[in-house]
Write a protein that holds these residues in place. Sequence first.
Motif, PDB file in Angstrom:
ATOM      1  N   GLU A  74     -18.370  19.552  71.377  1.00 15.55           N
ATOM      2  CA  GLU A  74     -18.300  21.003  71.234  1.00 15.55           C
ATOM      3  C   GLU A  74     -19.693  21.616  71.249  1.00 15.55           C
ATOM      4  O   GLU A  74     -19.912  22.687  71.846  1.00 15.55           O
ATOM      5  N   THR A  75     -20.646  20.941  70.635  1.00 13.65           N
ATOM      6  CA  THR A  75     -22.018  21.446  70.648  1.00 13.65           C
ATOM      7  C   THR A  75     -22.592  21.450  72.054  1.00 13.65           C
ATOM      8  O   THR A  75     -23.267  22.410  72.472  1.00 13.65           O
ATOM      9  N   GLN A  76     -22.331  20.401  72.834  1.00 13.65           N
ATOM     10  CA  GLN A  76     -22.807  20.357  74.215  1.00 13.65           C
ATOM     11  C   GLN A  76     -22.140  21.437  75.063  1.00 13.65           C
ATOM     12  O   GLN A  76     -22.785  22.049  75.921  1.00 13.65           O
TER      13      GLN A  76
ATOM     14  N   LYS B  93     -22.270  25.430  66.545  1.00 15.12           N
ATOM     15  CA  LYS B  93     -21.381  25.955  65.526  1.00 15.12           C
ATOM     16  C   LYS B  93     -21.702  25.278  64.201  1.00 15.12           C
ATOM     17  O   LYS B  93     -21.737  24.050  64.105  1.00 15.12           O
ATOM     18  N   THR B  94     -21.937  26.075  63.184  1.00 12.92           N
ATOM     19  CA  THR B  94     -22.263  25.540  61.862  1.00 12.92           C
ATOM     20  C   THR B  94     -21.145  25.879  60.884  1.00 12.92           C
ATOM     21  O   THR B  94     -20.430  26.883  61.051  1.00 12.92           O
TER      22      THR B  94
END
Length: 239
Positions: free
Chosen positions: A210-212, A222-223
């Motif tokens: 998801e981060t990529q 997203k944190t």
Amino acid sequence: MQIQPRDFVAGRQHSTQLQLCVPQVANGNLYCPATPRTLTELGPLARTATKEQAADHDRKTSELARHKLGRLTADDPDGYHRVQCPAAMGKIRCPLRPASMLLDRDRPQILQPPQHPPACCAQQTITVPPDVLAKTRQKHDYPSAAWRRSYSRRTGAERGFATAKDPASNDIARGWCRLMGLAPLMLFTTVLLAVRNQRILAAWNARQEETQRRAAAGLPPKTRKRRRKTLAGHTAGPP
């Protein structure tokens, strides 16, 4: 001569001795009676500390370690052991130990030694009974960098226990296994922890993907929203 535990003041996680008649007791260790209070009262490094602040904190804890009485022997069958003055061991410079004044000046120096030197300053060694520091002694000096690295593992350990007992995924509450005996319970627990690790690993891989994907779309990672609330946050809210 034996050291006697007395005149202790309990703190949040440490205790400091008031009088200089015996070595200072702080954070589970014995220190030189002339150790600066700014060192014995050091607290843990803040979560928001910068690299410069962390380096300064580590420098102070290293200086504090030089003031610690050095251990010479292991515990005997009755729990007694012997320690020695840090100046006699060459860790600091002190006028009460003339030989230490010949050491390099990069070592801390005691500027105001006790007018009436206690036993740890006058003798070569002192004996520490088992009841001194029995409850506050730690493997690593508090709050040094080594202690900080060791304590940071607690988060992973607590997270592992929490996820292993999470009833939404796997539950090890009373009655989860109908077998008795150490061998089958250990086997079941080992399999449960293996499944837990696979689940955590799959969730981590999904977050990385998801981060990529967000990075390719020009979006920041997203944190998670921090759920911890401070006292100021509670007081600022509605009654």
